[in-house]
Design an enzyme around this catalytic site. Structure first.
Site, short mmCIF file in Angstrom:
data_model
loop_
_atom_site.label_atom_id
_atom_site.label_comp_id
_atom_site.label_asym_id
_atom_site.label_seq_id
_atom_site.Cartn_x
_atom_site.Cartn_y
_atom_site.Cartn_z
N GLY A 65 0.80 -1.21 0.00
CA GLY A 65 0.00 0.00 0.00
C GLY A 65 0.83 1.26 0.00
N LYS A 67 3.73 3.51 -2.06
CA LYS A 67 4.35 3.66 -3.38
C LYS A 67 5.59 4.52 -3.27
CE LYS A 67 -0.25 3.28 -5.44
NZ LYS A 67 -1.31 3.92 -6.22
N PRO A 69 8.13 7.50 -3.58
CA PRO A 69 9.47 7.18 -3.08
C PRO A 69 9.49 6.61 -1.67
CG PRO A 69 9.04 9.51 -2.81
CD PRO A 69 7.82 8.93 -3.48
N VAL A 71 9.14 3.51 0.72
CA VAL A 71 9.27 2.06 0.50
C VAL A 71 9.08 1.32 1.82
CG1 VAL A 71 10.78 0.25 -0.37
CG2 VAL A 71 10.88 2.53 -1.38
N LYS A 87 8.64 1.21 7.15
CA LYS A 87 8.37 2.17 6.09
C LYS A 87 9.42 3.28 6.16
CE LYS A 87 5.02 5.43 4.20
NZ LYS A 87 3.68 6.05 4.33
N ASP A 181 -6.44 7.59 2.60
CA ASP A 181 -6.43 6.69 1.43
C ASP A 181 -6.69 5.24 1.81
OD1 ASP A 181 -6.40 6.25 -1.23
OD2 ASP A 181 -4.22 6.26 -1.47
#
Length: 487
Positions: A65, A67, A69, A71, A87, A181
């Protein structure tokens, strides 16, 4: 349509009344309350770098979930805390370190069985990282849109909807009603295949991207007008998730609502579910989705009412999640594991260490030893001294010293101790020397063939090596011996 009306009526009534909703007790982990997780902590950057082998490309977790830049990596902590998800933000995401730390701590205070909980963070220089529970069975997107063998079962789709509604309700009750989101990539499956909501979306928006998908077709109308996320916006996103579960595709809400208005319900249903879902069941979920997607925010239900409605339509609540997801039991199979077995299955090296320290050398009683007349020689005494030094180092987690001392004891050859071999096996695991750990676990089994500790340590090494089927079989073999040894 009578069933649809009853669902809508329940939602409307509960939206305007304070009601305690109790979820089905048959769904794993359904009870609210804090889990037995470590307290939120701040990690050092070097520690996280080591845990991911230098943020190796091989450790990038696909479909989490997040993206570029930003990671997400899979890591494993040196202290035996098991696998973690990390993350790593781009350097411009959180320029204000104080804001980042405050946000992370607030999210880290949440503890729910419905969340992939935040365990900690790192804020050093320009580096901003979040550390969360690792979810080994990928995302809802993978199982819903990109399945290879069988489509996601209807009962699991309903379970996902309920669990995520519970997650949103829990967060709302803890003052974290905003989620950024919400989509199929944010829904993850843990080692028991239970669905959980990623904690990453609970962080307030920063410079790392938009609060919602760049695809405007799926963005709440009020967000397009104001650019602000509200609790009602989260419900709208939840409605798009219900559409995904219903259709097996990412359908724009406007198109779905047109089909609902025209009563073209079959056009919305996933064709893979044909013959497995009654029209009434499909219509109920469809109506809930349309209710969440109302253009006026005040007309949408709240999370608590969604939990009530989704609880009432659950199917196969006695079936474990791993069966609904079509995955073999990821830990204990058909056997009930002892605490040591559970620790090895979860690769919790800290817990393994505590248990081995507690049982001490009790299990060495009765093991044959080749002592003869050497029993009181200086060679034998030196071996015992090596063991004592190794035990002290083991207790203090001085792993390098423990390995060295235990190796001298084993190579001395004056006596056999499965416990020493098992302890060195665990030390090798803590040093990421998995092959050596497995070899020691096998040697410990040769010394004491029916000792479950040796089998459990073998299973832990096999899990790390990716040999899950062999690991589960070994766990079961160890479990069958545990009652005799009371381990």
């Amino acid at each position: 349509m009578g069933a649809c009306c009853s669902v809508l009526s329940m939602c409307w009534w509960l939206s305007n009344n304070e009601t305690n909703v109790i979820c089905s007790s048959h769904i794993d982990g359904c009870e609210d309350g804090d889990q037995k997780l470590p307290a939120f902590k701040e990690f050092g950057f070097e520690e996280l770098k080591v845990s991911t082998s230098g943020f190796s490309v091989a450790n990038i977790v696909s479909e989490q979930g997040e993206k570029a830049p930003n990671v997400v990596y899979k890591g494993r902590l040196k202290d035996g805390g098991g696998f973690i998800a990390i993350k790593r933000f781009n350097q411009f995401a959180w320029p204000n370190s104080r804001q980042f730390l405050e946000e992370a701590r607030e999210v880290g205070n949440l503890r729910s069985p419905r969340l992939a909980n935040l365990l900690g963070c790192c804020c050093e220089g320009d580096e901003r990282l979040l550390v969360a529970e690792y979810m080994p069975h990928e995302t809802l997107s993978k199982h819903l849109f990109h399945w290879e063998n069988k489509p996601l079962k209807w009962a699991m789709r309903l379970r996902v909807a309920l669990c995520i509604a519970q997650a949103v309700d829990y967060c709302s009750g803890k003052g974290r009603a905003l989620y950024h989101d919400l989509n199929a990539y944010r829904v993850l499956f843990d080692q028991n295949c239970n669905p959980k909501l990623s904690c990453f979306g609970l962080m307030k928006n920063s410079r790392d991207g938009k609060s919602f998908s760049t695809n405007l077709s799926f963005t709440p109308p009020e967000y397009l007008r104001t650019g602000r996320v509200t609790p009602e916006s989260v419900i709208y996103s939840f409605g798009t998730l219900l559409l995904d579960l219903l259709s097996g595709k990412h359908i724009p809400p406007s198109h779905a609502l047109d089909l609902v208005r025209d009563k073209n319900f079959l056009m919305l249903m996933d064709s893979c579910l044909e013959g497995h879902v009654s029209n009434e069941d499909g219509v109920q979920l469809m109506q809930l989705a349309s209710y969440c997607l109302q253009s006026e925010p005040r007309e949408r239900p709240n999370a608590k009412s969604l939990v009530a409605s989704l609880t009432s339509i659950q199917k196969e609540t006695d079936t474990p999640s791993h069966e609904l997801l079509g995955i073999d039991q990821p830990t204990s199979g058909t056997q009930k594991l002892s605490p040591l077995g559970e620790a090895c299955a979860r690769l919790n090296l800290t817990a393994i260490h505590q248990i081995l320290e507690k049982i001490g050398y009790n299990d060495d009683e009765g093991v044959s030893s080749e002592l003869s007349f050497q029993m009181w020689t200086s060679q034998h005494q030196e071996c015992l001294n090596c063991r004592k030094r190794g035990d002290a180092a083991f207790r203090e987690k001085d792993i390098t010293t423990a390995i060295s001392c235990y190796t001298k004891f084993i190579n001395g050859g004056t006596m056999v101790s499965p416990t020493v071999i098992a302890r060195r096996s665990l030390c090798y695991l803590m040093e990421d020397k998995v092959e050596e750990a497995l070899a020691d676990a096998l040697q410990a089994q040769m010394s004491s063939p029916d000792w479950p500790v040796a089998l459990y340590l073998q299973a832990a090494a096999l899990f790390i090596l990716g040999m899950d089927n062999d690991a589960r079989k070994t766990l079961n073999d160890g479990s069958s011996l545990s009652a005799k040894w009371n381990i």
